[in-house]
Design a protein around this motif. Structure first.
Motif, mmCIF file in Angstrom:
data_model
loop_
_atom_site.group_PDB
_atom_site.id
_atom_site.type_symbol
_atom_site.label_atom_id
_atom_site.label_comp_id
_atom_site.label_asym_id
_atom_site.label_seq_id
_atom_site.Cartn_x
_atom_site.Cartn_y
_atom_site.Cartn_z
ATOM 1 N N MET A 81 64.276 -13.883 22.374
ATOM 2 C CA MET A 81 64.601 -12.482 22.113
ATOM 3 C C MET A 81 64.118 -11.586 23.242
ATOM 4 N N PHE A 82 62.898 -11.790 23.679
ATOM 5 C CA PHE A 82 62.367 -10.915 24.718
ATOM 6 C C PHE A 82 62.967 -11.211 26.089
ATOM 7 N N ARG A 83 63.386 -12.436 26.330
ATOM 8 C CA ARG A 83 64.136 -12.703 27.562
ATOM 9 C C ARG A 83 65.436 -11.910 27.560
ATOM 10 N N GLU A 84 66.103 -11.876 26.422
ATOM 11 C CA GLU A 84 67.359 -11.122 26.327
ATOM 12 C C GLU A 84 67.124 -9.632 26.503
ATOM 13 N N VAL A 85 66.061 -9.117 25.889
ATOM 14 C CA VAL A 85 65.745 -7.693 26.031
ATOM 15 C C VAL A 85 65.417 -7.360 27.482
ATOM 16 N N SER A 87 66.347 -8.952 30.184
ATOM 17 C CA SER A 87 67.540 -9.071 31.006
ATOM 18 C C SER A 87 68.474 -7.876 30.823
ATOM 19 N N ALA A 88 68.605 -7.415 29.592
ATOM 20 C CA ALA A 88 69.549 -6.337 29.296
ATOM 21 C C ALA A 88 69.005 -4.961 29.666
ATOM 22 N N TRP A 89 67.718 -4.712 29.372
ATOM 23 C CA TRP A 89 67.187 -3.361 29.504
ATOM 24 C C TRP A 89 65.989 -3.252 30.436
ATOM 25 N N GLY A 90 65.408 -4.363 30.825
ATOM 26 C CA GLY A 90 64.313 -4.316 31.789
ATOM 27 C C GLY A 90 62.944 -4.019 31.217
ATOM 28 N N GLY A 91 62.868 -3.462 30.034
ATOM 29 C CA GLY A 91 61.572 -3.143 29.451
ATOM 30 C C GLY A 91 61.720 -2.467 28.113
ATOM 31 N N LEU A 92 60.574 -2.071 27.541
ATOM 32 C CA LEU A 92 60.534 -1.387 26.248
ATOM 33 C C LEU A 92 59.557 -0.221 26.307
ATOM 34 N N ASP A 93 59.878 0.822 25.553
ATOM 35 C CA ASP A 93 58.986 1.975 25.430
ATOM 36 C C ASP A 93 58.377 2.080 24.036
ATOM 37 N N LEU A 94 58.955 1.349 23.085
ATOM 38 C CA LEU A 94 58.481 1.421 21.711
ATOM 39 C C LEU A 94 58.735 0.094 21.012
ATOM 40 N N LEU A 95 57.711 -0.385 20.323
ATOM 41 C CA LEU A 95 57.829 -1.571 19.477
ATOM 42 C C LEU A 95 57.451 -1.170 18.066
ATOM 43 N N ALA A 126 54.324 -10.837 23.173
ATOM 44 C CA ALA A 126 55.543 -11.019 23.967
ATOM 45 C C ALA A 126 56.084 -9.692 24.485
ATOM 46 N N ALA A 127 55.824 -8.610 23.743
ATOM 47 C CA ALA A 127 56.369 -7.307 24.122
ATOM 48 C C ALA A 127 55.554 -6.605 25.202
ATOM 49 N N VAL A 128 54.235 -6.770 25.160
ATOM 50 C CA VAL A 128 53.356 -5.998 26.045
ATOM 51 C C VAL A 128 53.722 -6.105 27.526
ATOM 52 N N PRO A 129 54.070 -7.288 28.048
ATOM 53 C CA PRO A 129 54.445 -7.346 29.461
ATOM 54 C C PRO A 129 55.661 -6.485 29.820
ATOM 55 N N LEU A 130 56.451 -6.093 28.828
ATOM 56 C CA LEU A 130 57.636 -5.262 29.076
ATOM 57 C C LEU A 130 57.352 -3.776 28.881
ATOM 58 N N MET A 131 56.116 -3.427 28.536
ATOM 59 C CA MET A 131 55.790 -2.050 28.181
ATOM 60 C C MET A 131 54.872 -1.424 29.228
ATOM 61 N N ARG A 172 44.715 -4.549 15.273
ATOM 62 C CA ARG A 172 43.688 -3.570 15.641
ATOM 63 C C ARG A 172 42.686 -4.157 16.638
ATOM 64 N N GLU A 173 42.441 -5.439 16.571
ATOM 65 C CA GLU A 173 41.544 -6.070 17.539
ATOM 66 C C GLU A 173 42.081 -5.926 18.964
ATOM 67 N N ARG A 174 43.367 -5.719 19.090
ATOM 68 C CA ARG A 174 43.987 -5.607 20.410
ATOM 69 C C ARG A 174 44.136 -4.166 20.895
ATOM 70 N N VAL A 175 43.686 -3.205 20.086
ATOM 71 C CA VAL A 175 43.811 -1.807 20.477
ATOM 72 C C VAL A 175 43.078 -1.495 21.781
ATOM 73 N N PRO A 176 41.841 -1.961 21.996
ATOM 74 C CA PRO A 176 41.189 -1.661 23.281
ATOM 75 C C PRO A 176 41.998 -2.134 24.483
ATOM 76 N N ALA A 177 42.569 -3.328 24.400
ATOM 77 C CA ALA A 177 43.373 -3.836 25.513
ATOM 78 C C ALA A 177 44.654 -3.028 25.671
ATOM 79 N N LEU A 178 45.253 -2.615 24.568
ATOM 80 C CA LEU A 178 46.449 -1.771 24.641
ATOM 81 C C LEU A 178 46.116 -0.420 25.264
ATOM 82 N N THR A 179 44.999 0.147 24.828
ATOM 83 C CA THR A 179 44.586 1.447 25.352
ATOM 84 C C THR A 179 44.350 1.375 26.858
ATOM 85 N N GLU A 180 43.753 0.284 27.301
ATOM 86 C CA GLU A 180 43.499 0.103 28.739
ATOM 87 C C GLU A 180 44.799 0.106 29.532
#
Length: 256
Positions: A81-85, A87-95, A126-131, A172-180
């Protein structure tokens, strides 16, 4: 230069899990009206036509739509799914992590935990590398799940509630890494929602449960109203505690 010559402003790109129907589908259309292109994700290949109908509503609302079938409990399916996303759009702004379950007939004993915890983390990772910085993740849950450690729920829903709370905790455990990385995170918690499959299943297993909860809460939100709250969580400032509570919570608590 005339207005016709001007380059249109770029649209944001959203992926909503479980958006082939219900809350996810309504959220997809609302986001399209707010300038988003939307990936419509669904699981059951038999429901492809329904997902395509949602995609058409997204297009009618002004957005582009990409329809992608993926079983979120399967690594290969999520990766595809994320390979298709990408390829089609290059990234994501919202999950928007909307898909959940666990009350399905014939489901494996650990299916609720697989979907409501493990799959949520799998999709996020899987989404974070596209954001990029400025992107956002919204996790959708219920009061019955969010408050399960302090407020008991119906026995028929308890395994789902505990698995969804486990999913919220893992995210929530991943919030610090997301915030960074500059990625925002919001939990949207709502009561039983009128018209959803889960509410119908609970009311079937426990007749009168919906009426009882409606009376206790004063009112219950509709699918459309709850979708509006999810959309607001995607657009408005991130609330204190990364938590947006929708509707009455006087029967629950304390806030965790």
């Amino acid at each position: 230069m005339t207005d016709a010559d001007a380059t249109p402003a770029p649209r944001d790109r959203a992926l909503i899990t479980g958006s082939g129907r219900g809350i996810g589908a309504d959220t997809a259309v609302l986001l399209a009206r707010h300038g988003f292109d939307v990936v419509v994700n669904y699981r059951d290949e038999k429901k492809a036509r329904r997902a395509e109908a949602v995609a058409q509503k997204v297009r009618d609302a002004g957005g582009q739509a990409l329809v992608v079938r993926a079983d979120l409990t399967d690594d290969a399916s999520v990766e595809a799914m994320f390979r298709e996303v990408s390829s089609a759009w290059g990234g994501l702004d919202l999950l928007v992590l909307n898909a959940s379950g666990g009350m399905e007939a014939g489901a494996a004993e650990d299916y609720a935990l697989q979907l409501n915890r493990d799959a949520q983390v799998r999709v996020l990772e899987a989404a974070v590398p596209l954001m990029d910085s400025g992107s956002r993740v919204v996790f959708v849950t219920s009061h019955q799940a969010h408050f399960i450690r302090s407020t008991p729920t119906m026995p028929e829903y308890e395994p789902v509630a505990r698995s969804k709370r486990a999913g919220e905790d893992a995210l929530r455990e991943r919030v610090p890494a997301l915030t960074e990385r500059g990625i925002g995170f919001v939990v949207v918690s709502g009561d039983m929602i009128e018209g959803t499959v889960t509410a119908q299943l609970l009311n079937r297993a426990n007749p009168g449960a919906l009426d009882a909860r409606r009376e206790a809460a004063g009112r219950l939100y509709s699918v459309q109203e709850f979708a509006q709250e999810i959309t607001a969580a995607a657009l408005e400032d991130i609330p204190v505690g990364h938590l947006r509570l929708v509707g009455d919570v006087s029967s629950f608590g304390p806030i965790d």
